[in-house]
Design an enzyme around this catalytic site. Structure first.
Site, PDB file in Angstrom:
ATOM      1  N   HIS A 186       0.808  -1.222   0.201  1.00  0.00           N
ATOM      2  CA  HIS A 186       0.039   0.012   0.048  1.00  0.00           C
ATOM      3  C   HIS A 186       0.777   1.196   0.051  1.00  0.00           C
ATOM      4  O   HIS A 186       0.402   2.293  -0.245  1.00  0.00           O
ATOM      5  CB  HIS A 186      -0.906   0.069   1.294  1.00  0.00           C
ATOM      6  CG  HIS A 186      -0.228   0.305   2.539  1.00  0.00           C
ATOM      7  ND1 HIS A 186       0.452  -0.714   3.139  1.00  0.00           N
ATOM      8  CD2 HIS A 186       0.000   1.427   3.373  1.00  0.00           C
ATOM      9  CE1 HIS A 186       1.035  -0.234   4.324  1.00  0.00           C
ATOM     10  NE2 HIS A 186       0.512   1.069   4.379  1.00  0.00           N
ATOM     11  N   ARG A 187       2.109   1.176   0.264  1.00  0.00           N
ATOM     12  CA  ARG A 187       2.853   2.419   0.328  1.00  0.00           C
ATOM     13  C   ARG A 187       3.626   2.456  -1.152  1.00  0.00           C
ATOM     14  O   ARG A 187       4.255   3.438  -1.164  1.00  0.00           O
ATOM     15  CB  ARG A 187       4.209   2.388   1.488  1.00  0.00           C
ATOM     16  CG  ARG A 187       3.531   2.304   2.780  1.00  0.00           C
ATOM     17  CD  ARG A 187       4.625   2.271   3.807  1.00  0.00           C
ATOM     18  NE  ARG A 187       4.350   3.076   4.892  1.00  0.00           N
ATOM     19  CZ  ARG A 187       5.250   2.906   6.011  1.00  0.00           C
ATOM     20  NH1 ARG A 187       6.489   2.698   6.022  1.00  0.00           N
ATOM     21  NH2 ARG A 187       4.670   3.421   7.311  1.00  0.00           N
TER      22      ARG A 187
ATOM     23  N   MET B 208       3.634   2.906  -5.401  1.00  0.00           N
ATOM     24  CA  MET B 208       2.756   3.856  -6.344  1.00  0.00           C
ATOM     25  C   MET B 208       1.447   3.177  -6.638  1.00  0.00           C
ATOM     26  O   MET B 208       0.400   3.907  -6.225  1.00  0.00           O
ATOM     27  CB  MET B 208       3.601   4.121  -7.336  1.00  0.00           C
ATOM     28  CG  MET B 208       2.786   4.911  -8.443  1.00  0.00           C
ATOM     29  SD  MET B 208       3.756   5.320  -9.807  1.00  0.00           S
ATOM     30  CE  MET B 208       4.417   3.720 -10.553  1.00  0.00           C
ATOM     31  N   VAL B 209       1.536   1.940  -6.938  1.00  0.00           N
ATOM     32  CA  VAL B 209       0.117   1.428  -7.492  1.00  0.00           C
ATOM     33  C   VAL B 209      -1.106   1.113  -6.122  1.00  0.00           C
ATOM     34  O   VAL B 209      -1.924   1.381  -6.189  1.00  0.00           O
ATOM     35  CB  VAL B 209       0.132   0.124  -8.223  1.00  0.00           C
ATOM     36  CG1 VAL B 209      -0.993  -0.512  -8.681  1.00  0.00           C
ATOM     37  CG2 VAL B 209       1.141   0.581  -9.728  1.00  0.00           C
TER      38      VAL B 209
ATOM     39  N   GLU C 294       5.911  -4.320   9.474  1.00  0.00           N
ATOM     40  CA  GLU C 294       4.768  -5.086  10.387  1.00  0.00           C
ATOM     41  C   GLU C 294       4.531  -6.211   9.816  1.00  0.00           C
ATOM     42  O   GLU C 294       4.255  -7.213  10.458  1.00  0.00           O
ATOM     43  CB  GLU C 294       3.617  -4.316  10.307  1.00  0.00           C
ATOM     44  CG  GLU C 294       3.435  -2.864  10.905  1.00  0.00           C
ATOM     45  CD  GLU C 294       2.362  -1.890  10.614  1.00  0.00           C
ATOM     46  OE1 GLU C 294       1.751  -1.194  11.468  1.00  0.00           O
ATOM     47  OE2 GLU C 294       1.663  -2.082   9.709  1.00  0.00           O
ATOM     48  N   LEU C 295       4.793  -6.544   8.377  1.00  0.00           N
ATOM     49  CA  LEU C 295       4.723  -7.657   7.793  1.00  0.00           C
ATOM     50  C   LEU C 295       5.691  -7.917   6.528  1.00  0.00           C
ATOM     51  O   LEU C 295       5.588  -7.127   5.651  1.00  0.00           O
ATOM     52  CB  LEU C 295       3.196  -7.756   7.342  1.00  0.00           C
ATOM     53  CG  LEU C 295       2.962  -9.006   6.623  1.00  0.00           C
ATOM     54  CD1 LEU C 295       2.939 -10.451   7.444  1.00  0.00           C
ATOM     55  CD2 LEU C 295       1.395  -9.206   6.139  1.00  0.00           C
TER      56      LEU C 295
ATOM     57  N   LEU D  37       6.438  -9.613   3.591  1.00  0.00           N
ATOM     58  CA  LEU D  37       5.727 -10.736   2.662  1.00  0.00           C
ATOM     59  C   LEU D  37       6.661 -11.745   2.281  1.00  0.00           C
ATOM     60  O   LEU D  37       6.150 -12.843   1.657  1.00  0.00           O
ATOM     61  CB  LEU D  37       5.163  -9.998   1.579  1.00  0.00           C
ATOM     62  CG  LEU D  37       4.117  -8.921   1.906  1.00  0.00           C
ATOM     63  CD1 LEU D  37       3.450  -8.288   0.632  1.00  0.00           C
ATOM     64  CD2 LEU D  37       2.859  -9.692   2.745  1.00  0.00           C
TER      65      LEU D  37
ATOM     66  N   SER E 246       3.423  -6.978 -15.029  1.00  0.00           N
ATOM     67  CA  SER E 246       4.169  -6.133 -15.602  1.00  0.00           C
ATOM     68  C   SER E 246       4.209  -6.558 -17.129  1.00  0.00           C
ATOM     69  O   SER E 246       3.971  -7.787 -17.536  1.00  0.00           O
ATOM     70  CB  SER E 246       5.540  -5.843 -15.215  1.00  0.00           C
ATOM     71  OG  SER E 246       6.372  -5.169 -16.218  1.00  0.00           O
ATOM     72  N   SER E 247       4.270  -5.411 -18.155  1.00  0.00           N
ATOM     73  CA  SER E 247       4.241  -5.932 -19.486  1.00  0.00           C
ATOM     74  C   SER E 247       5.801  -6.665 -19.840  1.00  0.00           C
ATOM     75  O   SER E 247       5.762  -7.123 -20.833  1.00  0.00           O
ATOM     76  CB  SER E 247       4.199  -4.532 -20.212  1.00  0.00           C
ATOM     77  OG  SER E 247       5.342  -3.608 -20.016  1.00  0.00           O
ATOM     78  N   CYS E 248       6.560  -6.630 -19.210  1.00  0.00           N
ATOM     79  CA  CYS E 248       7.830  -7.149 -19.272  1.00  0.00           C
ATOM     80  C   CYS E 248       7.788  -8.744 -19.368  1.00  0.00           C
ATOM     81  O   CYS E 248       8.775  -9.310 -19.612  1.00  0.00           O
ATOM     82  CB  CYS E 248       8.949  -6.875 -18.350  1.00  0.00           C
ATOM     83  SG  CYS E 248       8.683  -7.561 -16.678  1.00  0.00           S
TER      84      CYS E 248
ATOM     85  N   TYR F 257      12.868 -10.622 -13.119  1.00  0.00           N
ATOM     86  CA  TYR F 257      11.879  -9.915 -12.775  1.00  0.00           C
ATOM     87  C   TYR F 257      10.615 -10.529 -13.717  1.00  0.00           C
ATOM     88  O   TYR F 257       9.667 -10.770 -12.941  1.00  0.00           O
ATOM     89  CB  TYR F 257      11.799  -8.515 -12.865  1.00  0.00           C
ATOM     90  CG  TYR F 257      10.499  -7.699 -12.410  1.00  0.00           C
ATOM     91  CD1 TYR F 257      10.103  -7.513 -11.221  1.00  0.00           C
ATOM     92  CD2 TYR F 257       9.757  -7.199 -13.423  1.00  0.00           C
ATOM     93  CE1 TYR F 257       9.170  -6.738 -10.780  1.00  0.00           C
ATOM     94  CE2 TYR F 257       8.592  -6.705 -12.952  1.00  0.00           C
ATOM     95  CZ  TYR F 257       8.346  -6.455 -11.762  1.00  0.00           C
ATOM     96  OH  TYR F 257       7.147  -5.624 -11.286  1.00  0.00           O
TER      97      TYR F 257
ATOM     98  N   LYS G 126       7.101 -12.545 -12.399  1.00  0.00           N
ATOM     99  CA  LYS G 126       5.863 -12.167 -12.768  1.00  0.00           C
ATOM    100  C   LYS G 126       4.889 -13.190 -13.451  1.00  0.00           C
ATOM    101  O   LYS G 126       3.717 -13.301 -13.455  1.00  0.00           O
ATOM    102  CB  LYS G 126       5.863 -10.906 -13.182  1.00  0.00           C
ATOM    103  CG  LYS G 126       6.024  -9.819 -12.532  1.00  0.00           C
ATOM    104  CD  LYS G 126       4.878  -9.444 -11.197  1.00  0.00           C
ATOM    105  CE  LYS G 126       5.322  -8.493 -10.369  1.00  0.00           C
ATOM    106  NZ  LYS G 126       4.580  -8.469  -9.242  1.00  0.00           N
TER     107      LYS G 126
ATOM    108  N   ASN H  56       4.061   0.370 -18.620  1.00  0.00           N
ATOM    109  CA  ASN H  56       4.846   1.375 -17.606  1.00  0.00           C
ATOM    110  C   ASN H  56       4.194   2.361 -17.183  1.00  0.00           C
ATOM    111  O   ASN H  56       3.217   3.187 -17.898  1.00  0.00           O
ATOM    112  CB  ASN H  56       5.941   2.076 -18.746  1.00  0.00           C
ATOM    113  CG  ASN H  56       6.740   1.159 -19.596  1.00  0.00           C
ATOM    114  OD1 ASN H  56       7.771   0.352 -18.760  1.00  0.00           O
ATOM    115  ND2 ASN H  56       6.669   0.972 -20.694  1.00  0.00           N
TER     116      ASN H  56
ATOM    117  N   HIS I 209      12.433   4.108 -12.499  1.00  0.00           N
ATOM    118  CA  HIS I 209      11.804   3.853 -13.976  1.00  0.00           C
ATOM    119  C   HIS I 209      12.096   5.258 -14.690  1.00  0.00           C
ATOM    120  O   HIS I 209      12.355   6.047 -14.181  1.00  0.00           O
ATOM    121  CB  HIS I 209      10.225   3.531 -13.978  1.00  0.00           C
ATOM    122  CG  HIS I 209       9.923   2.155 -13.665  1.00  0.00           C
ATOM    123  ND1 HIS I 209       9.653   1.829 -12.540  1.00  0.00           N
ATOM    124  CD2 HIS I 209      10.505   0.950 -14.005  1.00  0.00           C
ATOM    125  CE1 HIS I 209       9.425   0.501 -12.207  1.00  0.00           C
ATOM    126  NE2 HIS I 209      10.060  -0.038 -13.440  1.00  0.00           N
TER     127      HIS I 209
END
Length: 319
Positions: A9-10, A12-13, A36-37, A39, A105-107, A134, A138, A163, A177
């Site tokens: 949540h921090r 950009m998206v 806190e977590l 992942l 991602s589009s990559c 990467y 994905k 992008n 980026h």
């Protein structure tokens, strides 16, 4: 009231998702910081899902970066992203979460794929070497969602954005980026009255850019589609969906637009010794358009909004 967990949540998206979910109302948004977590910690993620009664998950957490970062830290990029996806997707399933949206991602698409890139192009050729670790992570996330759908009957969907840029982006001059890195470089050159700004690469590659607010809106739209409608425009419940504008420009054109928005009056110099990456990356967004959603924010409008946000927060990026 639905309890919606936004992982990352921090970022950009993720921050864009939180803003729009809270504005819409009628849901309880659950977030956790990295402190806190973690992942990448399987037990910590299992404990979180076991106690939080989550109804839906937006998986926007990831280790991300530009060409420089992908080239420099390939092990970090593949390990962290694989661990995040495996832990969140599996533990969500274990806790009975039936709806999840993975942001990719589009990559994921091959380097030499025909343009614009359609969803069917996945795994049809080799990947761009500069961000292969990467991309593989994905792709694994997409296949995790597909596999859990097939075996367990859940509804885990994936959206693949082009992008992205916008507020809360990473504006590091090297590890970010192209838009935030260039925006900061142009801004500092303007302040320093520099005669020129160096742009990495030849300037000829073509890229498509989507504002984060459009990405958040598209993600929520796809998540909220009923199963019948979603499946009617995908390859059953196994498919991912592209998210983009359907319009691209050269890096040189992008640099010219940034120069205009920022008000830099010097020259542009292109360093062809730096890697260009894929020659073109344009998304085929017809599937999402058929489902009823199209991007609303033009590139110039988005750059202006992003620069205004950067000016308000630039002290956060002074190092």
């Amino acid at each position: 009231m639905r309890r919606i967990y936004v992982a990352g949540h921090r970022g950009m998206v993720g921050s864009g998702l939180v803003r729009q979910l809270m504005q819409a109302g009628g849901v309880e948004v659950i977030t956790r910081t990295h402190a806190e977590l973690d992942l990448t910690n399987q037990q910590a993620v299992a404990d979180f899902f076991a106690t939080e009664s989550i109804d839906e998950v937006y998986l926007a957490a990831a280790r991300v970066g530009g060409i420089f970062a992908n080239n420099t830290y390939p092990a970090d990029f593949i390990y962290d992203n694989l661990m995040i996806e495996c832990n969140v997707i599996h533990q969500a399933y274990q806790a009975g979460v039936t709806k999840l949206l993975l942001l990719g991602s589009s990559c994921i698409y091959p380097k030499a794929v025909s343009q614009p890139m359609s969803e069917e192009a996945l795994l049809t050729d080799v990947l761009e070497p500069t961000n292969e670790p990467y991309a593989i992570a994905k792709i694994a996330g997409i296949k995790l969602c597909e596999s859990y759908n097939r075996q367990h009957g859940v509804d885990y969907r994936s959206v693949m954005p082009t992008n992205l840029y916008g507020e809360n982006d990473n504006f590091h001059p090297e590890n970010s980026h192209v838009i935030p890195a260039m925006m900061r470089r142009f801004h500092e050159a303007k302040l320093n009255n520099d005669s020129s700004v160096v742009v990495w690469g030849s300037g000829t590659p073509m890229r498509e850019f989507l504002h984060v607010n459009d990405m958040a809106a598209a993600s929520i739209y796809v998540m909220d589609l009923d199963t019948e409608t979603y499946q009617s425009h995908t390859q059953a419940m196994l498919s991912h969906i592209n998210v983009g504008t359907g319009v691209d420009c050269t890096i040189r054109e992008l640099a010219e637009s940034l120069k205009q928005v920022i008000g830099f009056e010097g020259e542009l110099a292109f360093d062809a010794s730096k890697p260009d990456g894929a020659p073109r990356k344009l998304m085929n967004v017809e599937r999402l358009a058929q489902l009823g959603w199209r991007a609303n924010i033009s590139l110039l409008e988005g750059l202006e909004q992003t620069y205004a946000w950067f000016l308000e927060h630039q002290n956060d990026y002074r190092k």
